[in-house]
Scaffold this motif. Structure first.
Motif, PDB file in Angstrom:
ATOM      1  N   THR A  46     -41.162  31.348 -22.421  1.00 49.31           N
ATOM      2  CA  THR A  46     -40.423  30.185 -21.941  1.00 49.31           C
ATOM      3  C   THR A  46     -39.118  30.063 -22.708  1.00 49.31           C
ATOM      4  OG1 THR A  46     -42.528  29.056 -21.492  1.00 49.31           O
ATOM      5  CG2 THR A  46     -40.540  27.700 -21.502  1.00 49.31           C
ATOM      6  N   VAL A  47     -38.022  29.985 -21.969  1.00 49.79           N
ATOM      7  CA  VAL A  47     -36.696  29.779 -22.564  1.00 49.79           C
ATOM      8  C   VAL A  47     -36.203  28.413 -22.122  1.00 49.79           C
ATOM      9  CG1 VAL A  47     -34.319  30.602 -22.710  1.00 49.79           C
ATOM     10  CG2 VAL A  47     -36.206  32.248 -22.584  1.00 49.79           C
ATOM     11  N   THR A  48     -35.869  27.552 -23.066  1.00 48.33           N
ATOM     12  CA  THR A  48     -35.454  26.180 -22.792  1.00 48.33           C
ATOM     13  C   THR A  48     -33.996  25.995 -23.191  1.00 48.33           C
ATOM     14  OG1 THR A  48     -37.714  25.436 -23.252  1.00 48.33           O
ATOM     15  CG2 THR A  48     -36.005  23.763 -23.185  1.00 48.33           C
ATOM     16  N   LEU A  49     -33.215  25.502 -22.248  1.00 46.64           N
ATOM     17  CA  LEU A  49     -31.797  25.242 -22.490  1.00 46.64           C
ATOM     18  C   LEU A  49     -31.545  23.747 -22.366  1.00 46.64           C
ATOM     19  CD1 LEU A  49     -30.242  28.014 -20.191  1.00 46.64           C
ATOM     20  CD2 LEU A  49     -31.173  28.263 -22.498  1.00 46.64           C
ATOM     21  N   THR A  50     -30.803  23.196 -23.303  1.00 39.04           N
ATOM     22  CA  THR A  50     -30.442  21.779 -23.247  1.00 39.04           C
ATOM     23  C   THR A  50     -28.973  21.628 -23.616  1.00 39.04           C
ATOM     24  OG1 THR A  50     -31.128  21.444 -25.544  1.00 39.04           O
ATOM     25  CG2 THR A  50     -32.762  20.985 -23.827  1.00 39.04           C
ATOM     26  N   GLY A  51     -28.431  20.438 -23.404  1.00 37.18           N
ATOM     27  CA  GLY A  51     -27.070  20.124 -23.831  1.00 37.18           C
ATOM     28  C   GLY A  51     -26.028  21.022 -23.205  1.00 37.18           C
ATOM     29  N   PRO A  52     -25.041  21.407 -23.963  1.00 29.02           N
ATOM     30  CA  PRO A  52     -23.942  22.219 -23.425  1.00 29.02           C
ATOM     31  C   PRO A  52     -24.382  23.578 -22.895  1.00 29.02           C
ATOM     32  CG  PRO A  52     -23.351  21.261 -25.558  1.00 29.02           C
ATOM     33  CD  PRO A  52     -24.798  21.001 -25.361  1.00 29.02           C
ATOM     34  N   GLU A  53     -25.513  24.064 -23.327  1.00 32.79           N
ATOM     35  CA  GLU A  53     -25.967  25.377 -22.880  1.00 32.79           C
ATOM     36  C   GLU A  53     -26.388  25.374 -21.409  1.00 32.79           C
ATOM     37  OE1 GLU A  53     -25.826  28.173 -24.319  1.00 32.79           O
ATOM     38  OE2 GLU A  53     -25.384  27.633 -26.393  1.00 32.79           O
ATOM     39  N   LEU A  54     -26.531  24.224 -20.792  1.00 32.69           N
ATOM     40  CA  LEU A  54     -26.912  24.188 -19.378  1.00 32.69           C
ATOM     41  C   LEU A  54     -25.878  24.921 -18.536  1.00 32.69           C
ATOM     42  CD1 LEU A  54     -28.243  20.556 -18.869  1.00 32.69           C
ATOM     43  CD2 LEU A  54     -29.542  22.671 -18.884  1.00 32.69           C
ATOM     44  N   SER A 101     -30.190  29.120 -30.764  1.00 27.24           N
ATOM     45  CA  SER A 101     -29.107  28.221 -31.159  1.00 27.24           C
ATOM     46  C   SER A 101     -29.707  26.816 -31.159  1.00 27.24           C
ATOM     47  CB  SER A 101     -27.927  28.323 -30.187  1.00 27.24           C
ATOM     48  OG  SER A 101     -28.247  27.705 -28.951  1.00 27.24           O
ATOM     49  N   PRO A 102     -28.978  25.811 -31.605  1.00 32.68           N
ATOM     50  CA  PRO A 102     -29.544  24.453 -31.558  1.00 32.68           C
ATOM     51  C   PRO A 102     -29.964  24.014 -30.161  1.00 32.68           C
ATOM     52  CG  PRO A 102     -27.627  24.496 -32.993  1.00 32.68           C
ATOM     53  CD  PRO A 102     -27.684  25.835 -32.336  1.00 32.68           C
ATOM     54  N   GLU A 103     -29.329  24.559 -29.111  1.00 39.02           N
ATOM     55  CA  GLU A 103     -29.653  24.143 -27.748  1.00 39.02           C
ATOM     56  C   GLU A 103     -30.524  25.151 -27.004  1.00 39.02           C
ATOM     57  OE1 GLU A 103     -26.432  24.326 -28.770  1.00 39.02           O
ATOM     58  OE2 GLU A 103     -26.188  22.205 -29.266  1.00 39.02           O
ATOM     59  N   VAL A 104     -30.849  26.279 -27.595  1.00 33.98           N
ATOM     60  CA  VAL A 104     -31.621  27.336 -26.916  1.00 33.98           C
ATOM     61  C   VAL A 104     -32.872  27.631 -27.734  1.00 33.98           C
ATOM     62  CG1 VAL A 104     -31.626  29.689 -26.034  1.00 33.98           C
ATOM     63  CG2 VAL A 104     -29.523  28.333 -25.961  1.00 33.98           C
ATOM     64  N   PHE A 156     -38.119  19.289 -25.265  1.00 33.80           N
ATOM     65  CA  PHE A 156     -36.773  19.338 -24.707  1.00 33.80           C
ATOM     66  C   PHE A 156     -36.246  17.914 -24.550  1.00 33.80           C
ATOM     67  CE2 PHE A 156     -39.835  19.566 -21.201  1.00 33.80           C
ATOM     68  CZ  PHE A 156     -39.496  18.444 -20.456  1.00 33.80           C
ATOM     69  N   THR A 157     -34.938  17.825 -24.403  1.00 32.72           N
ATOM     70  CA  THR A 157     -34.273  16.556 -24.103  1.00 32.72           C
ATOM     71  C   THR A 157     -33.606  16.675 -22.737  1.00 32.72           C
ATOM     72  OG1 THR A 157     -32.269  17.305 -25.243  1.00 32.72           O
ATOM     73  CG2 THR A 157     -33.872  16.024 -26.533  1.00 32.72           C
ATOM     74  N   LEU A 158     -33.337  15.561 -22.119  1.00 37.04           N
ATOM     75  CA  LEU A 158     -32.749  15.570 -20.777  1.00 37.04           C
ATOM     76  C   LEU A 158     -31.229  15.583 -20.866  1.00 37.04           C
ATOM     77  CD1 LEU A 158     -35.070  12.974 -19.018  1.00 37.04           C
ATOM     78  CD2 LEU A 158     -35.283  15.457 -19.112  1.00 37.04           C
ATOM     79  N   PRO A 159     -30.592  16.311 -19.944  1.00 40.61           N
ATOM     80  CA  PRO A 159     -31.182  17.217 -18.950  1.00 40.61           C
ATOM     81  C   PRO A 159     -31.586  18.538 -19.614  1.00 40.61           C
ATOM     82  CG  PRO A 159     -28.820  17.287 -18.776  1.00 40.61           C
ATOM     83  CD  PRO A 159     -29.118  16.249 -19.828  1.00 40.61           C
ATOM     84  N   ALA A 160     -32.436  19.302 -18.945  1.00 36.22           N
ATOM     85  CA  ALA A 160     -32.913  20.575 -19.499  1.00 36.22           C
ATOM     86  C   ALA A 160     -33.108  21.574 -18.371  1.00 36.22           C
ATOM     87  CB  ALA A 160     -34.218  20.376 -20.255  1.00 36.22           C
ATOM     88  N   VAL A 198     -40.498  10.817 -22.641  1.00 33.15           N
ATOM     89  CA  VAL A 198     -40.292  12.257 -22.818  1.00 33.15           C
ATOM     90  C   VAL A 198     -41.600  12.974 -23.142  1.00 33.15           C
ATOM     91  CG1 VAL A 198     -39.125  14.007 -24.214  1.00 33.15           C
ATOM     92  CG2 VAL A 198     -37.891  11.967 -23.491  1.00 33.15           C
ATOM     93  N   ALA A 199     -42.431  12.396 -23.994  1.00 35.67           N
ATOM     94  CA  ALA A 199     -43.697  13.046 -24.358  1.00 35.67           C
ATOM     95  C   ALA A 199     -44.580  13.228 -23.126  1.00 35.67           C
ATOM     96  CB  ALA A 199     -44.419  12.230 -25.414  1.00 35.67           C
ATOM     97  N   ASP A 200     -44.656  12.193 -22.290  1.00 38.47           N
ATOM     98  CA  ASP A 200     -45.445  12.299 -21.060  1.00 38.47           C
ATOM     99  C   ASP A 200     -44.805  13.288 -20.101  1.00 38.47           C
ATOM    100  OD1 ASP A 200     -47.155  10.421 -22.082  1.00 38.47           O
ATOM    101  OD2 ASP A 200     -46.220   8.729 -21.027  1.00 38.47           O
ATOM    102  N   LEU A 201     -43.484  13.320 -20.058  1.00 43.43           N
ATOM    103  CA  LEU A 201     -42.785  14.252 -19.174  1.00 43.43           C
ATOM    104  C   LEU A 201     -43.048  15.694 -19.588  1.00 43.43           C
ATOM    105  CD1 LEU A 201     -40.773  14.685 -16.865  1.00 43.43           C
ATOM    106  CD2 LEU A 201     -38.934  14.529 -18.557  1.00 43.43           C
ATOM    107  N   ILE A 202     -43.021  15.953 -20.895  1.00 46.75           N
ATOM    108  CA  ILE A 202     -43.288  17.319 -21.377  1.00 46.75           C
ATOM    109  C   ILE A 202     -44.694  17.754 -20.983  1.00 46.75           C
ATOM    110  CG2 ILE A 202     -43.617  18.711 -23.455  1.00 46.75           C
ATOM    111  CD1 ILE A 202     -41.335  17.102 -24.736  1.00 46.75           C
ATOM    112  N   ARG A 203     -45.666  16.862 -21.145  1.00 52.58           N
ATOM    113  CA  ARG A 203     -47.040  17.215 -20.751  1.00 52.58           C
ATOM    114  C   ARG A 203     -47.143  17.441 -19.243  1.00 52.58           C
ATOM    115  NH1 ARG A 203     -48.317  13.598 -25.043  1.00 52.58           N
ATOM    116  NH2 ARG A 203     -48.244  11.800 -23.642  1.00 52.58           N
ATOM    117  N   ALA A 204     -46.430  16.628 -18.465  1.00 52.65           N
ATOM    118  CA  ALA A 204     -46.473  16.790 -17.015  1.00 52.65           C
ATOM    119  C   ALA A 204     -45.854  18.126 -16.600  1.00 52.65           C
ATOM    120  CB  ALA A 204     -45.752  15.631 -16.334  1.00 52.65           C
TER     121      ALA A 204
END
Length: 436
Positions: free
Chosen positions: A91-99, A74-77, A30-34, A189-195
Motif C-alpha cells: 500500500t502506497v499512501t499519498l497526502t498533501g502536496p504529493e497528491l 517523504s513526509p507525505e509518502v 492518512f489525512t484528508l485528502p489522500a 479519521v480513525a473510523d474512516l481508516i478502519r472503514a
C-alpha cells in the motif's frame, strides 16, 4: 520493575507471536485528502525469497520473519507491506502536496513516483490493483467521480460505516487499476481508516475467493463425465451385462478420477469458502446503506459473488456425493463377487466330498481284492508243505486241508488289513493337530 528488567515469569514460546498477530493488518494512517494505491499479489512459495530480497534491498528492511513493514519515502509518502498466507499486500499512501494532478494520472512528484514504481516491481502475480481517492465530503468528490470514467450501468454507490459514501464500478481501467472514491462526510479519521481498510479487504478477499471459480468450472465438465459413467456402471451392475472384473476395473478408475479432481481442487475450494466468510464479515462490518438509484455493495456482491461461491461449494458437495456413490457401487459389486466365490467354493467342496467318498469305496474294494490276493498267495505257500506231508502220511488229504483253511486265511487277511488301515488313520488323526 524498570523497563529494562526481564519478567520474573517464564513466557510461553508462542506468546509474543500470538500477541503480535492481534496487531497485524494495520492500515496506514492518512489525512484528508489522500490518494492510496494498493497492490494485492499471489506470491508462490518459490518467489518468497525473491520478495524478501527485494524488500531488504528497498526501503522496507526488516527481519526475515516480519509479516508487516512500513517506511516513509517523504513526509507525505508512506508505503507498507504485509504478508498473508498465500498473498502479499503493498500500500502506497499519498497526502498533501504529493497528491498532484491529474487525479487519476500517475504521481508526478519524485517520492510518490519512486514509491509506486517500487511497489509495482515486487514479485508475484497481481490479482487486485486499486486506486482510492479519499476526500472530505461529496462536493469535493464530485469532480473525481466525473473524471473516473465509471460506467453508469456498473456504478456502485452507497453509504458505508454510517456517514461516508463510496463510488466505484469495480472494473479494471486502462491503467490496470480499479478506481474508488470515498467521501468522509464528517466521519472521524480513525473510523474512516478502519472503514477503508475493511473496504480494501473486502475487495482483496473477494478476488481471492473468486480464484476458485475457474477451477470449479474447469472441473465441472469432468465431474459430469464421471457421473454419467457411474450411472452406466450402476445399470450394468443391475443388468449383469458385463463381466464383474471389467465392471470393478471401471469403478476403480472412476474413484481414482474423482480423487484426482478432489486433490487438484480441494485446497482452492476450501480457500474459497474461508475467503468468502471473510468477505461476508467485512461486508457486514461496513454497514452499507443503499442510496436510491444506485447499486449498493450488498447488491453488487449478491449478484455475482455469492453464486460463484455456491458453485464452488456445489462442486465440493458433488465430488463427495459421487465418491460415496462410487464406493457404494464398488461395495455392492465386491459383495456379489465374494458371494459368487463362496458359491464356487461350496460347489468345489461338494465335488471334493463326492470324490473322497468314491475314493473310499475304491479303497474298500481294493482292500477286499487285496485280502483275496494275499489269501491266494498264502494258500499257495501252504500247499507245498501239505503236499509234502500227504506223501509222508498217505491218509492225509492236502486238498481237504487247503479247502478247510482257505476261509480262515481269507478272514485273517481281511482282519489284518482292516487293523492296519485303522492304525494308519489313527496315526494321521494324531499328527493333524500338530501340523495345524
Amino acid at each position: 520493575m524498570t523497563a529494562t528488567e526481564a519478567p520474573a515469569f517464564r513466557e510461553h514460546p508462542l506468546r509474543r507471536q500470538v500477541v503480535g498477530e492481534m496487531h497485524l493488518r494495520r492500515f496506514p494512517a492518512f489525512t484528508l485528502p489522500a490518494r492510496i494505491f494498493q497492490l494485492f499479489r499471489l506470491v508462490p512459495a518459490d518467489e518468497r525469497e525473491v520478495e524478501q530480497a527485494a524488500l531488504d534491498r528497498g526501503p522496507c528492511p526488516g527481519a526475515p520473519d516480519d509479516r508487516h513493514r512500513e517506511t516513509r519515502w517523504s513526509p507525505e509518502v508512506r508505503a507498507s507491506w504485509e504478508r498473508h498466507s498465500e498473498a502479499s499486500t503493498v500500500t502506497v499512501t499519498l497526502t498533501g502536496p504529493e497528491l498532484g494532478a491529474p487525479v487519476w494520472g500517475r504521481p508526478e512528484k519524485e517520492a510518490a513516483a519512486a514509491a509506486l514504481d517500487w511497489a509495482e516491481r515486487l514479485p508475484g502475480g497481481v490479482i487486485r490493483a486499486s486506486r482510492l481517492l479519499i476526500v472530505a465530503d461529496e462536493d469535493a468528490a464530485a469532480p473525481a467521480v466525473a473524471e473516473a470514467g465509471f460506467r453508469a450501468s456498473h456504478l456502485v454507490s452507497c453509504h458505508i460505516a454510517g456517514a461516508a459514501r463510496l463510488w466505484s464500478d469495480f472494473r479494471i481501467h486502462d491503467d490496470g487499476y480499479g478506481r474508488l472514491v470515498v467521501a468522509a462526510n464528517g466521519l472521524p479519521v480513525a473510523d474512516l481508516i478502519r472503514a477503508v481498510q475493511r473496504l480494501q479487504e473486502l475487495g482483496n478477499y473477494r478476488n481471492l475467493a473468486l480464484l476458485g471459480l475457474p477451477a470449479a468450472q474447469q472441473a465441472w465438465g469432468e465431474v459430469d463425465r464421471i457421473e454419467r459413467a457411474l450411472a452406466a456402471s450402476g445399470r450394468s451392475l443391475r443388468a449383469r451385462d458385463r463381466r464383474d472384473d471389467e465392471l470393478l476395473a471401471d469403478l476403480t478408475q472412476h474413484a481414482e478420477d474423482l480423487l484426482s479432481i478432489a486433490a487438484a481442487c480441494d485446497y482452492r475450494m476450501k480457500a474459497t469458502r474461508a475467503y468468502a466468510q471473510i468477505v461476508s464479515d467485512r461486508l457486514q462490518e461496513l454497514h452499507a446503506d443503499m442510496i436510491p438509484g444506485f447499486q449498493s455493495l450488498d447488491d453488487f456482491t449478491a449478484r455475482r459473488f455469492h453464486p460463484a461461491v455456491r458453485t464452488c461449494a456445489a462442486l465440493t458437495d458433488r465430488i463427495a456425493l459421487l465418491d460415496a456413490r462410487a464406493a457404494q457401487l464398488t461395495a455392492l459389486l465386491r459383495t456379489r463377487i465374494e458371494t459368487n466365490i463362496e458359491n464356487q467354493n461350496g460347489r468345489l467342496l461338494a465335488s471334493m466330498d463326492r470324490s473322497a467318498r468314491l475314493q473310499l469305496r475304491l479303497q474298500h474294494l481294493v482292500e477286499g481284492l487285496s485280502a483275496v490276493a494275499i489269501s491266494y498267495y498264502l494258500l499257495g505257500l501252504l500247499a507245498y508243505p501239505l503236499k509234502a506231508a500227504e506223501k509222508w502220511r498217505p491218509g492225509l488229504s492236502a486238498t481237504t486241508l487247503l479247502g478247510l483253511s482257505a476261509p480262515l486265511i481269507l478272514l485273517g487277511a481281511a482282519v489284518l488289513l482292516g487293523r492296519m488301515r485303522h492304525r494308519l488313520v489313527a496315526a494321521d488323526d494324531k499328527a493333524a493337530p500338530d501340523d495345524a
